[in-house]
Design a protein around this motif. Structure first.
Motif, PDB file in Angstrom:
ATOM      1  N   THR A   9      22.707 -29.519  50.364  1.00  0.00           N
ATOM      2  CA  THR A   9      22.603 -28.766  51.620  1.00  0.00           C
ATOM      3  C   THR A   9      21.136 -28.532  51.920  1.00  0.00           C
ATOM      4  O   THR A   9      20.382 -28.043  51.064  1.00  0.00           O
ATOM      5  CB  THR A   9      23.334 -27.410  51.527  1.00  0.00           C
ATOM      6  N   VAL A  10      20.728 -28.900  53.124  1.00  0.00           N
ATOM      7  CA  VAL A  10      19.339 -28.728  53.560  1.00  0.00           C
ATOM      8  C   VAL A  10      19.337 -27.711  54.689  1.00  0.00           C
ATOM      9  O   VAL A  10      20.018 -27.891  55.703  1.00  0.00           O
ATOM     10  CB  VAL A  10      18.731 -30.064  54.021  1.00  0.00           C
ATOM     11  N   THR A  11      18.584 -26.654  54.508  1.00  0.00           N
ATOM     12  CA  THR A  11      18.585 -25.544  55.465  1.00  0.00           C
ATOM     13  C   THR A  11      17.210 -25.378  56.098  1.00  0.00           C
ATOM     14  O   THR A  11      16.182 -25.380  55.397  1.00  0.00           O
ATOM     15  CB  THR A  11      18.987 -24.233  54.765  1.00  0.00           C
ATOM     16  N   ALA A  12      17.191 -25.239  57.412  1.00  0.00           N
ATOM     17  CA  ALA A  12      15.934 -24.957  58.111  1.00  0.00           C
ATOM     18  C   ALA A  12      15.420 -23.583  57.702  1.00  0.00           C
ATOM     19  O   ALA A  12      16.189 -22.703  57.283  1.00  0.00           O
ATOM     20  CB  ALA A  12      16.152 -25.011  59.616  1.00  0.00           C
ATOM     21  N   VAL A  13      14.114 -23.403  57.805  1.00  0.00           N
ATOM     22  CA  VAL A  13      13.503 -22.107  57.472  1.00  0.00           C
ATOM     23  C   VAL A  13      12.911 -21.496  58.734  1.00  0.00           C
ATOM     24  O   VAL A  13      12.611 -22.197  59.708  1.00  0.00           O
ATOM     25  CB  VAL A  13      12.416 -22.260  56.388  1.00  0.00           C
ATOM     26  N   THR A  14      12.754 -20.189  58.708  1.00  0.00           N
ATOM     27  CA  THR A  14      12.211 -19.526  59.894  1.00  0.00           C
ATOM     28  C   THR A  14      10.788 -19.985  60.164  1.00  0.00           C
ATOM     29  O   THR A  14      10.051 -20.366  59.244  1.00  0.00           O
ATOM     30  CB  THR A  14      12.255 -17.999  59.739  1.00  0.00           C
ATOM     31  N   ASP A  15      10.404 -19.954  61.428  1.00  0.00           N
ATOM     32  CA  ASP A  15       9.058 -20.360  61.824  1.00  0.00           C
ATOM     33  C   ASP A  15       8.660 -19.572  63.057  1.00  0.00           C
ATOM     34  O   ASP A  15       9.503 -19.258  63.905  1.00  0.00           O
ATOM     35  CB  ASP A  15       9.014 -21.868  62.107  1.00  0.00           C
ATOM     36  N   THR A  16       7.388 -19.254  63.138  1.00  0.00           N
ATOM     37  CA  THR A  16       6.836 -18.555  64.305  1.00  0.00           C
ATOM     38  C   THR A  16       5.641 -19.333  64.812  1.00  0.00           C
ATOM     39  O   THR A  16       4.774 -19.733  64.028  1.00  0.00           O
ATOM     40  CB  THR A  16       6.395 -17.123  63.930  1.00  0.00           C
ATOM     41  N   LYS A  17       5.614 -19.561  66.100  1.00  0.00           N
ATOM     42  CA  LYS A  17       4.479 -20.278  66.680  1.00  0.00           C
ATOM     43  C   LYS A  17       4.213 -19.750  68.080  1.00  0.00           C
ATOM     44  O   LYS A  17       5.015 -19.010  68.664  1.00  0.00           O
ATOM     45  CB  LYS A  17       4.755 -21.790  66.726  1.00  0.00           C
ATOM     46  N   VAL A  18       3.069 -20.143  68.622  1.00  0.00           N
ATOM     47  CA  VAL A  18       2.729 -19.844  70.012  1.00  0.00           C
ATOM     48  C   VAL A  18       3.227 -20.993  70.874  1.00  0.00           C
ATOM     49  O   VAL A  18       3.115 -22.169  70.492  1.00  0.00           O
ATOM     50  CB  VAL A  18       1.207 -19.654  70.178  1.00  0.00           C
ATOM     51  N   TYR A  19       3.772 -20.669  72.021  1.00  0.00           N
ATOM     52  CA  TYR A  19       4.304 -21.679  72.935  1.00  0.00           C
ATOM     53  C   TYR A  19       3.290 -22.798  73.169  1.00  0.00           C
ATOM     54  O   TYR A  19       2.125 -22.551  73.489  1.00  0.00           O
ATOM     55  CB  TYR A  19       4.667 -21.034  74.269  1.00  0.00           C
ATOM     56  N   ASN A  20       3.759 -24.046  72.992  1.00  0.00           N
ATOM     57  CA  ASN A  20       2.885 -25.195  73.244  1.00  0.00           C
ATOM     58  C   ASN A  20       3.591 -26.297  74.022  1.00  0.00           C
ATOM     59  O   ASN A  20       3.106 -27.421  74.095  1.00  0.00           O
ATOM     60  CB  ASN A  20       2.320 -25.745  71.931  1.00  0.00           C
ATOM     61  N   GLY A  21       4.760 -25.974  74.567  1.00  0.00           N
ATOM     62  CA  GLY A  21       5.460 -26.940  75.411  1.00  0.00           C
ATOM     63  C   GLY A  21       6.234 -27.992  74.654  1.00  0.00           C
ATOM     64  O   GLY A  21       6.783 -28.904  75.267  1.00  0.00           O
ATOM     65  N   THR A  22       6.292 -27.886  73.334  1.00  0.00           N
ATOM     66  CA  THR A  22       7.013 -28.876  72.530  1.00  0.00           C
ATOM     67  C   THR A  22       8.061 -28.182  71.662  1.00  0.00           C
ATOM     68  O   THR A  22       8.095 -26.952  71.552  1.00  0.00           O
ATOM     69  CB  THR A  22       6.069 -29.662  71.607  1.00  0.00           C
ATOM     70  N   LEU A  23       8.890 -29.002  71.005  1.00  0.00           N
ATOM     71  CA  LEU A  23       9.902 -28.488  70.089  1.00  0.00           C
ATOM     72  C   LEU A  23       9.387 -28.389  68.658  1.00  0.00           C
ATOM     73  O   LEU A  23      10.117 -27.967  67.762  1.00  0.00           O
ATOM     74  CB  LEU A  23      11.134 -29.402  70.105  1.00  0.00           C
ATOM     75  N   SER A  24       8.159 -28.743  68.425  1.00  0.00           N
ATOM     76  CA  SER A  24       7.639 -28.912  67.066  1.00  0.00           C
ATOM     77  C   SER A  24       7.677 -27.626  66.248  1.00  0.00           C
ATOM     78  O   SER A  24       7.480 -26.523  66.765  1.00  0.00           O
ATOM     79  CB  SER A  24       6.200 -29.420  67.119  1.00  0.00           C
ATOM     80  N   SER A  25       7.939 -27.799  64.948  1.00  0.00           N
ATOM     81  CA  SER A  25       7.869 -26.714  63.977  1.00  0.00           C
ATOM     82  C   SER A  25       7.045 -27.204  62.803  1.00  0.00           C
ATOM     83  O   SER A  25       7.236 -28.328  62.329  1.00  0.00           O
ATOM     84  CB  SER A  25       9.266 -26.317  63.500  1.00  0.00           C
ATOM     85  N   SER A  26       6.135 -26.370  62.342  1.00  0.00           N
ATOM     86  CA  SER A  26       5.270 -26.779  61.227  1.00  0.00           C
ATOM     87  C   SER A  26       5.894 -26.465  59.870  1.00  0.00           C
ATOM     88  O   SER A  26       5.353 -26.854  58.837  1.00  0.00           O
ATOM     89  CB  SER A  26       3.910 -26.079  61.339  1.00  0.00           C
ATOM     90  N   ALA A  27       7.024 -25.772  59.872  1.00  0.00           N
ATOM     91  CA  ALA A  27       7.682 -25.418  58.606  1.00  0.00           C
ATOM     92  C   ALA A  27       8.548 -26.576  58.101  1.00  0.00           C
ATOM     93  O   ALA A  27       8.918 -27.471  58.871  1.00  0.00           O
ATOM     94  CB  ALA A  27       8.525 -24.165  58.784  1.00  0.00           C
ATOM     95  N   THR A  28       8.886 -26.546  56.825  1.00  0.00           N
ATOM     96  CA  THR A  28       9.668 -27.613  56.192  1.00  0.00           C
ATOM     97  C   THR A  28      10.986 -27.061  55.647  1.00  0.00           C
ATOM     98  O   THR A  28      10.985 -26.075  54.903  1.00  0.00           O
ATOM     99  CB  THR A  28       8.877 -28.242  55.031  1.00  0.00           C
ATOM    100  N   PRO A  29      12.107 -27.666  56.003  1.00  0.00           N
ATOM    101  CA  PRO A  29      13.405 -27.223  55.465  1.00  0.00           C
ATOM    102  C   PRO A  29      13.433 -27.355  53.949  1.00  0.00           C
ATOM    103  O   PRO A  29      12.651 -28.096  53.353  1.00  0.00           O
ATOM    104  CB  PRO A  29      14.393 -28.193  56.125  1.00  0.00           C
ATOM    105  N   THR A  30      14.361 -26.645  53.353  1.00  0.00           N
ATOM    106  CA  THR A  30      14.491 -26.681  51.898  1.00  0.00           C
ATOM    107  C   THR A  30      15.918 -27.030  51.492  1.00  0.00           C
ATOM    108  O   THR A  30      16.866 -26.835  52.256  1.00  0.00           O
ATOM    109  CB  THR A  30      14.118 -25.328  51.278  1.00  0.00           C
ATOM    110  N   ILE A  31      16.055 -27.556  50.280  1.00  0.00           N
ATOM    111  CA  ILE A  31      17.389 -27.803  49.723  1.00  0.00           C
ATOM    112  C   ILE A  31      17.906 -26.482  49.175  1.00  0.00           C
ATOM    113  O   ILE A  31      17.308 -25.894  48.265  1.00  0.00           O
ATOM    114  CB  ILE A  31      17.330 -28.870  48.617  1.00  0.00           C
ATOM    115  N   THR A  32      18.989 -25.988  49.737  1.00  0.00           N
ATOM    116  CA  THR A  32      19.535 -24.689  49.328  1.00  0.00           C
ATOM    117  C   THR A  32      20.775 -24.825  48.472  1.00  0.00           C
ATOM    118  O   THR A  32      21.278 -23.838  47.938  1.00  0.00           O
ATOM    119  CB  THR A  32      19.854 -23.843  50.576  1.00  0.00           C
ATOM    120  N   SER A  33      21.287 -26.040  48.337  1.00  0.00           N
ATOM    121  CA  SER A  33      22.425 -26.278  47.442  1.00  0.00           C
ATOM    122  C   SER A  33      22.331 -27.710  46.955  1.00  0.00           C
ATOM    123  O   SER A  33      22.105 -28.632  47.738  1.00  0.00           O
ATOM    124  CB  SER A  33      23.743 -26.042  48.176  1.00  0.00           C
TER     125      SER A  33
END
Length: 195
Positions: A9-33
């Motif tokens: 199981t791969v779970t996304a992690v929380t992320d906070t960013k300033v609006y930049n007009g894209t869907l991008s997230s700099s965080a990396t999901p982790t294996i939770t199971s």
């Protein structure tokens, strides 16, 4: 004998960013199971479900496993995270004064511009603009008030200023003087009177 796919199981992690007009997230999901087998590796990424500023944003994980079998040795379950945050981008509005001909008033006009993202729809408006005084001159100070924003993407921005300063010229008004002759009785001279 059968070799069944390894469940993870791969779970996304929380992320906070300033609006930049894209869907991008700099965080990396982790294996939770589950876990990867020895010598296997994986590449996980995640993205916001939409680009707009707000809280409780959904982050969607994706990725692949390098296992020598095109990832078919794994049964991957992806789990979204719903605690993402996209903060509004600060927006600065600037004004450029428009020159005019002297008209006896301090009324001014300006054009507005901002540092918004080029592809966004953000409309700029103001309620008033005035010269420091009514008199003709170059580079005269102009004050702008009541600046506001609207449009499809306005909610992604935090307007930092509702006033602005600019300069513009007031050029002298062209003045034409005409004369009307006044009739008189002959007196032997060329003198005349006009209004």
């Amino acid at each position: 004998a059968n070799i069944t796919a390894r469940p993870i199981t791969v779970t996304a992690v929380t992320d906070t960013k300033v609006y930049n007009g894209t869907l991008s997230s700099s965080a990396t999901p982790t294996i939770t199971s589950g876990s990867l087998a020895t010598d296997d590796s994986a590449t996980w990424t995640q993205a916001f479900s939409d680009k707009n500023a707000g809280t409780n944003k959904t982050l969607i994980p994706t990725g692949t496993v390098s296992d020598g079998n095109s990832g078919n040795n794994y049964n991957i379950t992806f789990v979204n995270d719903t605690t993402g945050v996209i903060n509004q981008k600060t927006l600065v509005v600037t004004a450029t004064g428009i020159d005019k001909v002297y008209d006896g008033t301090i009324t001014a006009a300006v054009t507005l511009s901002s540092d918004k993202l080029s592809d966004d729809t953000v409309d700029l408006a103001y309620t008033g603009a005035s010269f420091i005084d009514k008199n003709a001159g170059d580079g005269k100070a102009v004050s702008v008030t009541g600046i506001s924003i609207s449009g499809t993407d306005a909610g992604n921005y935090n307007l930092t200023n509702t006033t602005a300063a600019a300069t513009a010229d007031i050029s002298p008004k062209t003045l034409t003087v005409t004369a009307a002759g006044i009739n008189r009785e002959y007196d032997g001279t060329t003198l005349a009177t006009v209004s």
